[in-house]
Design a protein around this motif. Structure first.
Motif, mmCIF file in Angstrom:
data_model
loop_
_atom_site.group_PDB
_atom_site.id
_atom_site.type_symbol
_atom_site.label_atom_id
_atom_site.label_comp_id
_atom_site.label_asym_id
_atom_site.label_seq_id
_atom_site.Cartn_x
_atom_site.Cartn_y
_atom_site.Cartn_z
ATOM 1 N N ILE A 59 17.009 -15.621 -51.628
ATOM 2 C CA ILE A 59 17.878 -14.718 -50.825
ATOM 3 C C ILE A 59 18.962 -14.374 -52.294
ATOM 4 N N ASP A 60 18.893 -13.167 -52.742
ATOM 5 C CA ASP A 60 19.801 -12.920 -53.726
ATOM 6 C C ASP A 60 19.758 -13.692 -55.041
ATOM 7 N N GLY A 61 18.316 -14.325 -55.202
ATOM 8 C CA GLY A 61 18.122 -14.819 -56.415
ATOM 9 C C GLY A 61 18.757 -16.440 -56.331
ATOM 10 N N ASN A 62 19.264 -16.747 -55.308
ATOM 11 C CA ASN A 62 19.893 -18.225 -55.058
ATOM 12 C C ASN A 62 18.796 -19.038 -54.715
ATOM 13 N N LEU A 63 18.655 -19.872 -55.514
ATOM 14 C CA LEU A 63 17.539 -21.233 -55.275
ATOM 15 C C LEU A 63 18.324 -22.020 -54.294
ATOM 16 N N ASN A 64 19.507 -22.187 -54.000
ATOM 17 C CA ASN A 64 19.788 -22.904 -52.973
ATOM 18 C C ASN A 64 19.452 -22.327 -51.379
ATOM 19 N N LYS A 65 19.132 -21.031 -51.514
ATOM 20 C CA LYS A 65 18.604 -20.458 -50.330
ATOM 21 C C LYS A 65 17.104 -19.808 -50.668
ATOM 22 N N SER A 66 16.528 -20.867 -50.859
ATOM 23 C CA SER A 66 14.992 -20.250 -51.475
ATOM 24 C C SER A 66 13.892 -21.378 -50.650
ATOM 25 N N ILE A 67 12.430 -20.806 -50.788
ATOM 26 C CA ILE A 67 11.480 -21.373 -50.325
ATOM 27 C C ILE A 67 10.647 -21.611 -51.636
ATOM 28 N N GLU A 68 10.289 -22.935 -52.017
ATOM 29 C CA GLU A 68 9.287 -22.930 -53.258
ATOM 30 C C GLU A 68 7.934 -22.556 -52.882
ATOM 31 N N THR A 94 14.249 -11.420 -53.077
ATOM 32 C CA THR A 94 14.063 -12.037 -54.526
ATOM 33 C C THR A 94 12.976 -12.931 -54.548
ATOM 34 N N VAL A 95 12.160 -12.771 -55.850
ATOM 35 C CA VAL A 95 11.341 -13.565 -56.307
ATOM 36 C C VAL A 95 11.852 -14.116 -57.605
ATOM 37 N N VAL A 96 12.080 -15.519 -57.703
ATOM 38 C CA VAL A 96 12.412 -16.084 -58.746
ATOM 39 C C VAL A 96 11.435 -17.014 -59.504
ATOM 40 N N LEU A 97 11.245 -16.765 -60.739
ATOM 41 C CA LEU A 97 10.347 -17.762 -61.653
ATOM 42 C C LEU A 97 11.267 -18.714 -62.367
ATOM 43 N N ARG A 98 11.047 -19.935 -62.260
ATOM 44 C CA ARG A 98 11.597 -21.004 -63.020
ATOM 45 C C ARG A 98 10.947 -21.906 -63.918
ATOM 46 N N SER A 102 12.746 -27.150 -67.908
ATOM 47 C CA SER A 102 14.042 -26.921 -68.397
ATOM 48 C C SER A 102 14.974 -26.483 -67.196
ATOM 49 N N LYS A 103 14.077 -26.135 -65.858
ATOM 50 C CA LYS A 103 14.839 -25.927 -64.721
ATOM 51 C C LYS A 103 15.567 -24.544 -64.714
ATOM 52 N N LYS A 104 15.500 -23.895 -65.924
ATOM 53 C CA LYS A 104 16.033 -22.546 -65.942
ATOM 54 C C LYS A 104 15.336 -21.476 -65.374
ATOM 55 N N LYS A 105 15.888 -20.409 -64.906
ATOM 56 C CA LYS A 105 15.364 -19.160 -64.212
ATOM 57 C C LYS A 105 14.817 -18.506 -65.349
ATOM 58 N N VAL A 106 13.760 -17.854 -65.245
ATOM 59 C CA VAL A 106 12.981 -17.055 -66.228
ATOM 60 C C VAL A 106 13.065 -15.742 -65.922
ATOM 61 N N ALA A 107 12.882 -15.269 -64.521
ATOM 62 C CA ALA A 107 12.874 -13.921 -64.061
ATOM 63 C C ALA A 107 13.491 -14.052 -62.668
ATOM 64 N N VAL A 108 14.189 -13.094 -62.376
ATOM 65 C CA VAL A 108 14.580 -12.844 -60.912
ATOM 66 C C VAL A 108 14.038 -11.360 -60.640
ATOM 67 N N ILE A 109 13.216 -11.208 -59.414
ATOM 68 C CA ILE A 109 12.525 -10.082 -59.318
ATOM 69 C C ILE A 109 13.042 -9.431 -57.913
ATOM 70 N N GLU A 110 13.809 -8.416 -57.783
ATOM 71 C CA GLU A 110 14.246 -7.742 -56.709
ATOM 72 C C GLU A 110 13.256 -7.199 -56.040
ATOM 73 N N LEU A 111 12.744 -7.371 -54.650
ATOM 74 C CA LEU A 111 11.862 -6.812 -53.784
ATOM 75 C C LEU A 111 12.269 -5.619 -53.178
#
Length: 111
Positions: A59-68, A94-98, A102-111
């Motif tokens: 949800i809005d690129g937030n990994l705390n509100k996500s499903i892996e 959103t879809v997040v690629l991490r 490094s645990k860093k976000k590589v991309a945040v894709i808005e759907l």
């Protein structure tokens, strides 16, 4: 994802550069012909092939509100990430690629 109502499909493009990783392609959230739902990455191109990426439906690129969705099985072409059965995907936009290391976000894709 063929044969479903286009109104039920969420789609977005990725064209991001983060640190040493450049990602291009399209992410599509829809019905998986094999059952359930999936995120399909089409024409995916990740320039740093040494990076291991995980995908998240968020949800809005937030990994705390996500499903892996798990580790991507590839970084080029068409790659599918299955959504866990029974998941209500309607709140996710959103879809997040991490990068797994490094645990860093590589991309945040808005759907």
């Amino acid at each position: 994802m063929d044969g479903q109502d286009p109104a039920d499909i969420k789609m977005g493009n990725v064209d991001e550069e983060e640190n040493s990783v450049v990602a291009h392609g399209t992410a599509i959230l829809g019905i998986d012909p094999e059952g359930g739902e999936a995120v399909l990455f089409k024409d995916l191109e990740v320039t740093n092939s040494k990076v291991k990426l995980s995908a998240y439906l968020a949800i809005d690129g937030n990994l705390n509100k996500s499903i892996e969705l798990g580790e991507l099985t590839g970084t080029m072409g068409t790659v599918k990430s299955t959504v866990p059965l029974g998941t209500d995907t309607s709140p996710y936009n959103t879809v997040v690629l991490r990068d797994q290391k490094s645990k860093k976000k590589v991309a945040v894709i808005e759907l």
